[in-house]
Structure formats: C-alpha cells, structure tokens
Design a protein around this motif. Structure first.
Motif, mmCIF file in Angstrom:
data_model
loop_
_atom_site.group_PDB
_atom_site.id
_atom_site.type_symbol
_atom_site.label_atom_id
_atom_site.label_comp_id
_atom_site.label_asym_id
_atom_site.label_seq_id
_atom_site.Cartn_x
_atom_site.Cartn_y
_atom_site.Cartn_z
ATOM 1 N N GLU A 61 7.322 4.267 10.136
ATOM 2 C CA GLU A 61 5.885 4.421 9.902
ATOM 3 C C GLU A 61 5.510 5.895 9.791
ATOM 4 O O GLU A 61 4.665 6.272 8.964
ATOM 5 N N LEU A 62 6.144 6.730 10.617
ATOM 6 C CA LEU A 62 5.883 8.163 10.551
ATOM 7 C C LEU A 62 6.321 8.729 9.202
ATOM 8 O O LEU A 62 5.616 9.544 8.588
ATOM 9 N N SER A 63 7.478 8.277 8.736
ATOM 10 C CA SER A 63 7.963 8.720 7.428
ATOM 11 C C SER A 63 6.993 8.326 6.323
ATOM 12 O O SER A 63 6.673 9.133 5.437
ATOM 13 N N ASP A 64 6.506 7.088 6.385
ATOM 14 C CA ASP A 64 5.548 6.633 5.370
ATOM 15 C C ASP A 64 4.268 7.468 5.415
ATOM 16 O O ASP A 64 3.696 7.804 4.365
ATOM 17 N N ALA A 65 3.818 7.806 6.634
ATOM 18 C CA ALA A 65 2.586 8.594 6.761
ATOM 19 C C ALA A 65 2.757 9.984 6.151
ATOM 20 O O ALA A 65 1.880 10.467 5.420
ATOM 21 N N TRP A 66 3.886 10.642 6.451
ATOM 22 C CA TRP A 66 4.124 11.970 5.875
ATOM 23 C C TRP A 66 4.309 11.883 4.363
ATOM 24 O O TRP A 66 3.832 12.755 3.621
ATOM 25 N N ASP A 67 4.994 10.844 3.891
ATOM 26 C CA ASP A 67 5.171 10.682 2.443
ATOM 27 C C ASP A 67 3.828 10.458 1.754
ATOM 28 O O ASP A 67 3.579 10.992 0.660
ATOM 29 N N ASP A 68 2.967 9.655 2.387
ATOM 30 C CA ASP A 68 1.635 9.437 1.808
ATOM 31 C C ASP A 68 0.866 10.751 1.731
ATOM 32 O O ASP A 68 0.182 11.038 0.737
ATOM 33 N N ARG A 69 0.985 11.554 2.791
ATOM 34 C CA ARG A 69 0.296 12.849 2.802
ATOM 35 C C ARG A 69 0.849 13.753 1.701
ATOM 36 O O ARG A 69 0.081 14.422 0.984
ATOM 37 N N ALA A 70 2.173 13.777 1.554
ATOM 38 C CA ALA A 70 2.783 14.605 0.508
ATOM 39 C C ALA A 70 2.329 14.150 -0.874
ATOM 40 O O ALA A 70 2.058 14.979 -1.760
ATOM 41 N N ASN A 71 2.231 12.850 -1.077
ATOM 42 C CA ASN A 71 1.797 12.329 -2.380
ATOM 43 C C ASN A 71 0.338 12.675 -2.666
ATOM 44 O O ASN A 71 -0.036 12.941 -3.817
ATOM 45 N N ILE A 72 -0.491 12.673 -1.619
ATOM 46 C CA ILE A 72 -1.892 13.060 -1.808
ATOM 47 C C ILE A 72 -1.978 14.529 -2.219
ATOM 48 O O ILE A 72 -2.771 14.904 -3.099
ATOM 49 N N PHE A 73 -1.152 15.365 -1.605
ATOM 50 C CA PHE A 73 -1.152 16.784 -1.981
ATOM 51 C C PHE A 73 -0.718 16.964 -3.437
ATOM 52 O O PHE A 73 -1.193 17.878 -4.122
ATOM 53 N N ILE A 74 0.175 16.112 -3.915
ATOM 54 C CA ILE A 74 0.567 16.182 -5.332
ATOM 55 C C ILE A 74 -0.633 15.862 -6.220
ATOM 56 O O ILE A 74 -0.843 16.497 -7.268
ATOM 57 N N VAL A 75 -1.438 14.889 -5.802
ATOM 58 C CA VAL A 75 -2.664 14.580 -6.544
ATOM 59 C C VAL A 75 -3.585 15.799 -6.554
ATOM 60 O O VAL A 75 -4.185 16.147 -7.589
ATOM 61 N N HIS A 76 -3.686 16.461 -5.395
ATOM 62 C CA HIS A 76 -4.513 17.672 -5.322
ATOM 63 C C HIS A 76 -4.029 18.726 -6.314
ATOM 64 O O HIS A 76 -4.840 19.358 -7.021
ATOM 65 N N LEU A 77 -2.730 18.940 -6.351
ATOM 66 C CA LEU A 77 -2.178 19.950 -7.257
ATOM 67 C C LEU A 77 -2.437 19.578 -8.712
ATOM 68 O O LEU A 77 -2.703 20.452 -9.557
ATOM 69 N N THR A 78 -2.377 18.290 -9.010
ATOM 70 C CA THR A 78 -2.666 17.841 -10.377
ATOM 71 C C THR A 78 -4.113 18.144 -10.742
ATOM 72 O O THR A 78 -4.415 18.629 -11.852
ATOM 73 N N LEU A 79 -5.022 17.872 -9.803
ATOM 74 C CA LEU A 79 -6.440 18.153 -10.057
ATOM 75 C C LEU A 79 -6.695 19.655 -10.190
ATOM 76 O O LEU A 79 -7.524 20.091 -11.008
#
Length: 558
Positions: free
Chosen positions: A151-169
């Motif tokens: 679950e911790l891995s999924d949470a960090w991965d979700d956070r990393a993916n959100i940051f990728i969205v930020h970088l795209t924007l």
C-alpha cells in the motif's frame, strides 16, 4: 528608450520572469517526483521481500508440523495403542517395550513438549497452538508487512504519477509563454494569463500533494495483530481480543484487526460485538465477500432478517458462486416468511451445486472440500432452526432466538423440514452418484429404536435392551426398525453424527439385501477393535436409501 518600445520590453521581461519561475517550479516538482518514485520502488522491494518471507515461514512451518504430527505423533499413537492392546492381552513385557519406544519418540520433536502435549491427559497434542507458535504468528506478521508496504508503494507511485501530470501541465504553461512572445495586444495577455493560471493551479496542487501524508507502517500494531491471530488460531478468543484491542488502539482503522476481532467475538458468542467489528471493517475498506458474508450471518443470528437478505444479495452480486451465501439468503427469506422466494433460492442453490459437481466430474476432478462443508452446514442450519422452534436448541447451535421469529412457526416448520430433506438428499446423491437425487424412492421405515444386545454366559443372544440413553463404555449400538417398500439392490448408506458432526469412521455403505418389507436390526459399532468406544455425547443416525433420507433418530451416551 522610445514610448513605442517600452511596453514591449516590459512584456518580454515579464515573460522571462514567468518562464524562469515556472522552470524553478518544474525543477522542484521533478525533484519530488524522483524522490517519490524512489520511495515507491523502495517500498515495493520491501513488500516483495516480506511476501517471500511469509511464504517461506508458512511453507517450512506447515512442513515441520506435518512431519511431527503425521510422522512422530502418529508413530507415538500407534505404539501407545499397541501397548494398550498387549496389556489387555496380558503381555505386560510387550506393553513395556512398546511404551519404552513410544516414550523415546516423545523426546525427539518439540510437539511433544509442554504446553503442546501431556501424555497423561489422554488428549492428542494441541496442534493448533503448536502451529501458531511455529509459523502462524510469524507468517501473519510478514503478510501484514507485505500488505502495508505494498500500500505504501502504491501511495508513493500515485504521488509520483501526479507529479508527472504537474510537469506535463507546466510544459503546457511554458509553451503558452513561448507563444505569447509571437503575439501582440490582447492575445498576448490571454496566453500569459492562461499560462499563469495553470502554473498557479499546479503550484497549489503540488503543495497539497506534498503536504498530504502517505500511509505509515506501525510495527507495534502489526505485531499485536499477529499475536492476536495466533491466539485466535488455537481458540483463545479472550487473549486474541486483547491483542486486537492493542492493535486498534495504535491504528483505529486497522481493517484486518477489526475483522479478526469480529471473528473472535463471534466464536465467543457475542454476536452484537462481532457485527459491530465486521461493519467497522467494512467501513474501513474491507468490502470483500468474507466480511459481507459474516455481516449477513450475524444479521440473521440477531434477528435482523431484512438486513441479512440485503447483505447476502450484495455479496452474491460480488461473487454469485458462493454456495454458502446462497443458502444463507434462502434461510433468511424463509425465516422472514417469504416461503415461495425462499424455496426458489434453495432450489437455485441446489441446481448450482449439481452444476458444480457435474462440471468438476467432466474435468476429471472432485469439488473442493469447502463445497461439501457448506452443503452439510446449510442443512445443519435448518436443523438448528427446527430445534430452536421446538425449544430444544443444542449448545453447538447457531440460530436466532425463536422470540425474534415473527412468522407463523408451524408454517416455518413445514417448509424447513422440506428444505432440510432437499439438502440432505442432494448432498448424499451428489457425493455418491454425482447426480441429483432420485425422487421416486418408495422405502419407508418406522422410528428407530436403539438397543444393546444382551447375551447369556455362553455368549448366546437373549434379547435387545432398548433405551434412549446408554452408559459410557459401549462400543456397539443396534438400530431396530420396521420397513416396507424396499427393493433388493438399492443403495444403503448409514451416517452417524456426534454433537452435530459426522463421525466418518461409523459410516456404512452397501446395498439393501433384505426382503421387500419386515423388521431389521442394524449394528453400528467400533467392534472391529477392542480399543475404541462411543464417546459421551448426542448421536444422530441417518439412513439413506438410493441417496434419499428415509429416517433419522437420536440416542445419548453418558
């Protein structure tokens, strides 16, 4: 500087400043994305390690327990029987030799040590406690850590993916700023404004993501939970509840601890507390079929039949193959008084059972043991209901109080008996023929009488001593009854239950060899050995002809 070029210069400086600011923001977010991805990978590696350790602990522990139970203890037990047999035969020297070897074996493996085994008690080793100490607690601890780190891995991965969205924007923002340098007037302002709005949104969004906590790993909560699972494994519900309380004090929303504490309350007979924990586990995220199944069953036991029906239907929508839930739904409908709907659901369950056995046989395999368990348990649930309606509930029964059942009890008895017969016939027919039961059995039998043979000093039969209660120490019982409508060659099956559970060693399978009608005396016994007797308890004997239950009766051994 001329008046015509001054605004242009100021705009270019503003755009340069904005581009630099967005670049800095992008650098910060890139750093956070890299950090989050790294933490996710770190947690993923840890979860994989714990999964391997959990499997190793369980596999090695099960192998060890199996070796000591099936090897060492079985040998010990056989030597103990040999010693007893030799002693009964008067060969004390042989008995002494058997016991010497037996006692030596008891020194070789831990399962014979305290607190697992006391030879003087007459009981077999406490295998459940030995399993708990050997591997259950440890494998549970590793499994929970695997789940937590996953679950911790999924949470960090979700956070990393959100940051990728930020970088795209932010890349879009930089593009808008770049395009604005080619424009003049209002359109330049629109592009700068739109890019700036996106940048502000991304900055605020990133700040929120950075502030929000990720799941934490509480070693103390996991350890307390694992200890509770171990105690529950060997039946110490009170100790298990105390351990789960400790885990939940640390992590109040620990769904697995809530669920297991619910199980412990259930086995303690506190159905209200059990239901509260199951519902809390459901609310904490464990909306799986196991939790829903138990919630529905507790609703039934507490007389909340409407809620039981709703939950059982919900679970069946998740997994329509759950035969136990299907019969629980039918039972709740029947007790609520929806007799037609209940019968429909019982027959649906029976048809599903026939289809499952047919499919298994077509594939050259047998249905899982759980299939037979839930078929037997569903019939037992109806029998428990009938006993409760008659005011004769047993201590092992799980059934709502008859005071909670508002429907007409006579109507309920009538349908319950019919559905009980249906389940009994279906289970036996599927087990022995693989098909639905034969509805055209003409065999009838009078109520069973239970008796002991009386013989004279020469061992010749004198008479049957009929009773309903017998003293401890007997190893044979004779069942007396009259019958009619028999057909030579029909299948004949006898099943014997002690305190609600079948004793398979007393099952008798054969074909009917007597004439069409008359009287019969059927022995049920441990007489093949001079070492075994009927243990104290209530015994129920069932006779099946062509897989159809034709008669059942009960006797008691003190």
């Amino acid at each position: 500087m001329s008046e015509s070029t001054s605004p242009q210069t100021r705009a270019e400086k503003l755009i340069s400043f904005l581009i630099a600011s967005v670049a800095i923001l992008a650098a910060v977010i890139t750093t956070m994305q890299t950090y989050s991805a790294g933490k996710g990978n770190e947690a993923k590696r840890a979860s994989s390690q714990f999964a391997i350790q959990a499997m190793q602990a369980k596999t090695s522990g099960q192998t060890r327990v199996s070796h000591e139970r099936q090897g060492a203890y079985q040998t010990w037990y056989e030597l103990d029987l040999q010693a007893l047999g030799a002693e009964l035969a008067g060969d004390t020297a042989a008995a002494s030799r058997y016991r010497a070897v037996r006692d030596h074996i008891a020194t070789l493996v831990p399962i014979f040590a305290n607190p697992y085994f006391d030879p003087a008690s007459g009981f077999s080793p406490d295998v459940a406690k030995y399993e708990a100490d050997t591997y259950v607690v440890e494998s549970t601890r590793f499994t929970e850590k695997f789940t937590a780190y996953n679950e911790l891995s999924d949470a960090w991965d979700d956070r990393a993916n959100i940051f990728i969205v930020h970088l795209t924007l932010l890349a879009v923002t930089l593009s808008l700023y770049g395009l604005s340098t080619t424009l003049r007037g209002v359109m330049r302002g629109v592009f700068i404004g739109l890019g700036s709005v996106i940048a502000v949104i991304v900055a605020l969004w990133a700040l929120i993501v950075m502030i929000l906590p990720v799941p934490t790993i509480s070693e103390d909560a996991i350890n307390a939970y694992a200890d509770g699972v171990g105690k529950a494994w060997y039946g110490d519900s009170t100790g298990a509840i105390a351990d789960f309380d400790r885990a939940l004090f640390i992590e109040p929303d620990y769904a697995n601890a809530l669920y297991e504490r619910g199980n412990a309350h259930y086995f303690s007979g506190d159905y209200q507390a059990s239901l509260a924990d199951y519902e809390a586990a459901w609310d904490a995220g464990r909306e799986d079929t196991n939790v829903g199944w138990n919630i529905g069953w507790n609703y039934y036991l507490l007389g909340r039949f409407d809620d039981a029906i709703v939950m059982n239907r919900r679970v069946l929508r998740q997994d329509p193959s759950l035969l136990g839930v299907q019969f629980n739904l039918a039972l709740a409908l029947m007790v609520r008084g929806d007799f037609a709907e209940a019968e429909k659901e019982y027959y649906k369950g029976v048809n599903d059972a026939v289809a499952e056995v047919t499919s298994a046989h077509e594939q050259g395999v047998q249905p899982p043991s759980s299939f037979w368990y839930y078929m037997d348990a569903s019939a037992q649930d109806i029998e428990n209901l009938l006993l409760e309606l008659d005011g004769n509930a047993k201590y092992w029964s799980q059934v709502p109080s008859r005071n909670l059942i508002a429907v007409d009890h006579e109507q309920l008895r009538a349908q319950a008996r019919n559905m009980f017969q249906l389940l009994k016939d279906t289970t036996t027919a599927l087990e022995f023929s693989g098909t639905a039961p034969n509805p055209n059995v003409t065999f009838t039998a009078t109520p069973f009488q239970f008796a002991q043979e009386e013989v004279d000093e020469n061992g010749k039969f004198v008479r049957y001593n009929i009773a309903s209660t017998f003293p401890s120490g007997i190893n044979e019982m004779v069942i007396l009854f009259d019958y009619s409508g028999a057909v030579t060659g029909q299948s004949e099956i006898w099943k014997v239950y002690r305190n609600g559970y079948e004793d398979p060693t007393l099952r008798v399978i054969g074909t009917w060899k007597l004439q069409e009608s008359g009287g019969a005396a059927k022995p049920i016994s441990y007489a093949y050995s001079n070492l075994f007797i009927f243990a104290s308890g209530e015994y129920t004997v069932e006779l099946y002809i062509d897989n159809h239950l034709v008669r059942r009766g009960t006797f008691i051994v003190e």
